[in-house]
Design a protein around this motif. Sequence first.
Motif, PDB file in Angstrom:
ATOM      1  N   VAL A   1      64.637 -21.022  44.435  1.00  0.00           N
ATOM      2  CA  VAL A   1      64.476 -21.564  45.795  1.00  0.00           C
ATOM      3  C   VAL A   1      63.143 -21.052  46.331  1.00  0.00           C
ATOM      4  CG1 VAL A   1      65.390 -21.542  48.147  1.00  0.00           C
ATOM      5  CG2 VAL A   1      66.961 -21.696  46.187  1.00  0.00           C
ATOM      6  N   ASP A   2      62.256 -21.971  46.636  1.00  0.00           N
ATOM      7  CA  ASP A   2      60.908 -21.619  47.115  1.00  0.00           C
ATOM      8  C   ASP A   2      60.916 -21.588  48.636  1.00  0.00           C
ATOM      9  OD1 ASP A   2      58.028 -23.766  47.623  1.00  0.00           O
ATOM     10  OD2 ASP A   2      58.273 -21.622  48.018  1.00  0.00           O
ATOM     11  N   ALA A   3      61.044 -20.372  49.180  1.00  0.00           N
ATOM     12  CA  ALA A   3      61.028 -20.170  50.645  1.00  0.00           C
ATOM     13  C   ALA A   3      59.831 -19.303  51.005  1.00  0.00           C
ATOM     14  CB  ALA A   3      62.337 -19.523  51.091  1.00  0.00           C
ATOM     15  N   LEU A   4      58.737 -19.541  50.326  1.00  0.00           N
ATOM     16  CA  LEU A   4      57.551 -18.697  50.518  1.00  0.00           C
ATOM     17  C   LEU A   4      56.797 -19.103  51.785  1.00  0.00           C
ATOM     18  CD1 LEU A   4      56.472 -16.394  48.750  1.00  0.00           C
ATOM     19  CD2 LEU A   4      55.005 -18.066  47.607  1.00  0.00           C
ATOM     20  N   PHE A   5      56.379 -20.379  51.801  1.00  0.00           N
ATOM     21  CA  PHE A   5      55.654 -20.879  52.983  1.00  0.00           C
ATOM     22  C   PHE A   5      56.135 -22.282  53.310  1.00  0.00           C
ATOM     23  CE2 PHE A   5      52.914 -17.374  53.090  1.00  0.00           C
ATOM     24  CZ  PHE A   5      52.443 -17.102  51.811  1.00  0.00           C
ATOM     25  N   GLY A   6      56.058 -22.602  54.569  1.00  0.00           N
ATOM     26  CA  GLY A   6      56.402 -23.957  55.022  1.00  0.00           C
ATOM     27  C   GLY A   6      55.257 -24.484  55.854  1.00  0.00           C
TER      28      GLY A   6
ATOM     29  N   ALA B   1      62.334 -26.660  46.928  1.00  0.00           N
ATOM     30  CA  ALA B   1      61.403 -26.185  47.960  1.00  0.00           C
ATOM     31  C   ALA B   1      62.075 -26.237  49.322  1.00  0.00           C
ATOM     32  CB  ALA B   1      60.139 -27.034  47.975  1.00  0.00           C
ATOM     33  N   VAL B   2      61.892 -25.197  50.110  1.00  0.00           N
ATOM     34  CA  VAL B   2      62.406 -25.156  51.486  1.00  0.00           C
ATOM     35  C   VAL B   2      61.328 -25.720  52.411  1.00  0.00           C
ATOM     36  CG1 VAL B   2      63.166 -23.657  53.356  1.00  0.00           C
ATOM     37  CG2 VAL B   2      63.832 -23.147  50.983  1.00  0.00           C
ATOM     38  N   ASP B   3      61.681 -26.830  53.062  1.00  0.00           N
ATOM     39  CA  ASP B   3      60.816 -27.551  54.000  1.00  0.00           C
ATOM     40  C   ASP B   3      59.686 -28.293  53.289  1.00  0.00           C
ATOM     41  OD1 ASP B   3      59.203 -26.835  57.200  1.00  0.00           O
ATOM     42  OD2 ASP B   3      60.293 -28.563  56.457  1.00  0.00           O
ATOM     43  N   LEU B   4      58.917 -27.588  52.484  1.00  0.00           N
ATOM     44  CA  LEU B   4      57.861 -28.240  51.678  1.00  0.00           C
ATOM     45  C   LEU B   4      57.420 -27.278  50.582  1.00  0.00           C
ATOM     46  CD1 LEU B   4      54.695 -27.224  53.026  1.00  0.00           C
ATOM     47  CD2 LEU B   4      56.054 -28.127  54.897  1.00  0.00           C
ATOM     48  N   PRO B   5      56.836 -27.745  49.528  1.00  0.00           N
ATOM     49  CA  PRO B   5      56.461 -26.843  48.434  1.00  0.00           C
ATOM     50  C   PRO B   5      55.374 -25.876  48.905  1.00  0.00           C
ATOM     51  CG  PRO B   5      56.368 -29.139  47.718  1.00  0.00           C
ATOM     52  CD  PRO B   5      56.523 -29.147  49.208  1.00  0.00           C
ATOM     53  N   SER B   6      55.561 -24.586  48.651  1.00  0.00           N
ATOM     54  CA  SER B   6      54.572 -23.595  49.101  1.00  0.00           C
ATOM     55  C   SER B   6      53.224 -23.871  48.455  1.00  0.00           C
ATOM     56  CB  SER B   6      55.059 -22.193  48.728  1.00  0.00           C
ATOM     57  OG  SER B   6      56.281 -21.951  49.416  1.00  0.00           O
ATOM     58  N   GLY B   7      52.191 -23.827  49.295  1.00  0.00           N
ATOM     59  CA  GLY B   7      50.836 -24.090  48.816  1.00  0.00           C
ATOM     60  C   GLY B   7      50.376 -25.490  49.163  1.00  0.00           C
TER      61      GLY B   7
ATOM     62  N   GLN C   1      59.047 -17.710  58.933  1.00  0.00           N
ATOM     63  CA  GLN C   1      60.378 -18.309  59.178  1.00  0.00           C
ATOM     64  C   GLN C   1      60.860 -19.127  57.980  1.00  0.00           C
ATOM     65  OE1 GLN C   1      61.568 -16.863  61.903  1.00  0.00           O
ATOM     66  NE2 GLN C   1      59.493 -16.027  61.753  1.00  0.00           N
ATOM     67  N   ASN C   2      59.935 -19.600  57.179  1.00  0.00           N
ATOM     68  CA  ASN C   2      60.329 -20.291  55.943  1.00  0.00           C
ATOM     69  C   ASN C   2      61.102 -19.293  55.077  1.00  0.00           C
ATOM     70  OD1 ASN C   2      59.267 -21.527  52.938  1.00  0.00           O
ATOM     71  ND2 ASN C   2      59.846 -22.999  54.518  1.00  0.00           N
ATOM     72  N   GLY C   3      60.575 -18.089  55.037  1.00  0.00           N
ATOM     73  CA  GLY C   3      61.273 -17.019  54.313  1.00  0.00           C
ATOM     74  C   GLY C   3      62.625 -16.725  54.932  1.00  0.00           C
TER      75      GLY C   3
HETATM   76  K   LIG Z   1      58.500 -23.557  50.833  1.00  0.00           K
END
Ligand SMILES: [K+]
Length: 495
Positions: free
Chosen positions: A120-125, A152-158, A60-62
């Motif tokens: 825009v980092d929407a990889l993982f949240g 970063a979307v929601d939080l930085p992926s990783g 859903q982050n994606g």
């Molecule tokens: K993210």
Amino acid sequence: MPAPEIILTASEMRRADAATIAAGTPGIDLMRRAGRAVAEAVQAMSPKGSRIAVVSGPGQNGGDGFVAATLLAEQGYRVSLFLLGSRKRLTGDAIEAAKGWAGKIGSVDDAALDEADLIVDALFGTGLTRDLEGMARLAVDRMNGTGKPILAVDLPSGIDSDTGEVRGVAVKAVRTVTFAARKPCHLLLPGRAYSGAVEVADIGILRETLEAESGGLFANGPALWRHALPKPGLSSHKYERGHTLVASGGATRTGAARLAARAALRIGSGLVTVASPPEALGVNAAQLTAVMLRGCDGPEGLHAILQDPRFNALVLGPALGVHAATRAMVSVAVHARRSLVLDADALTSFEGLASELHGAFRHAPTVLTPHGGEFNRLFKGHPDILDPESKIERTRRAAAYTGAVVLLKGADTVIAAPDGRAAINENGTPYLATAGSGDTLCGLIAGLMAQGLPAFEAACAGAWIHAEAGAQFGPGLISEDLAEQVPAVLRELLR
Ligand SMILES: [K+]
Ligand SMILES: NC(=O)C1=CN([C@@H]2O[C@H](COP(=O)(O)OP(=O)(O)OC[C@H]3O[C@@H](n4cnc5c(N)ncnc54)[C@H](OP(=O)(O)O)[C@@H]3O)[C@@H](O)[C@H]2O)[C@H](O)CC1
């Protein structure tokens, strides 16, 4: 007075999401609002027409990323979207979100990523469940490798949303848009550093929903404890504001006690006394003025002084020495049932003996103020306390075990109470890393408890005021400056 800021873990956030959806807000609406907030942040960071690379993950982050990409393309940005995995593997609302994207879908190892002006980092949240490997890791390395600013979307992926730890590798963002509430990773290190500037977007999840799902974790700040700060009235006199007792070390180790004592006086304790071993009376007497002085010869001496109930708050630990006599002093203080701050040697003297502190502090307000090394030494042999990944969890378990409020120091100091409440302090400053800083913190906390603040509020307020004083003073700070900076901080708080 604004309400205290609630910090939600990933699972609490998911429950708040679900409750909002159950109450009638379709999940896709939440995602659309999230994506819109991301697009608005991009607009504030980069002019129309610039090249935006959105990197979306399988969850859903994606999905948030798809929504943002669609909106940005409509607004005249040149948007490229890169997806980890395949479109047919998308799940949930992300499927709907992806339908809105009419553009090409590239792969995360696509060289075109380097041409972006902003990523825009929407990889993982909040759904990250393990260390990044393979293509997921490559995607993060590529984003970081471009040297371009990353939102970063929601939080930085990783980054692990609940612990703030890096799961293998993590995106280094200049800015993060999170939704409804900040997560622990936005305040704990290193997650705080990876997040950059964090903004919280309202996506329609009500505060009462957040409160209902809250596990009792807050950002430390005046909203949490300002109500409890004593405001001296005309009638109040020094005996009403308590009497703090600070135990001094031997003749060549008296500075710590005086730092703590002065801090207790500055924060408003009505009276403060240094309890000094006989051989240090002269040294202390020569350097004390408003702080009073009593001879105190070991545990028996302390026991004699505490026959006077007016001594209602104690600081034990700084420079007392690591030995059985210090443990005996702690035992005398515990039996006297006075508010108590234990630091430094009073903690290290129990190295490997934490079982002697099991439930020991249930009967009087007590705050333990270890730094990481003291914490690990004190609870050596207690994997149930030391093993949790999360600094919040470790601190909460130590509080539950001892019955004391535990303040685990660091640039991301965590304060936890035995009842599960916890707060993360984020106004720490590197200037505080100076000899005697911890002694001053003890005095601030004890001085607040002397005036009647409960242990948790006193520890939170003490930590915040201590850091604020350090930040206001700035470069060149030494510990003697901290107590002298407290009046300026109090003026702000009590305005
Ligand atoms: K993210
Ligand atoms: N109110 C809100 O906060 C809203 C948040 N939204 C967004 O939703 C995400 C949370 O979505 P979720 O799908 O739960 O999780 P993620 O998108 O973070 O990713 C989970 C998927 O990633 C896979 N995964 C997890 N770890 C790894 C890894 N190390 N390597 C590869 N793949 C990984 C996971 O699959 P697995 O089954 O393999 O674990 C999932 O497929 C939240 O952060 C917000 O951005 C809502 O959109 C709006 C409301």
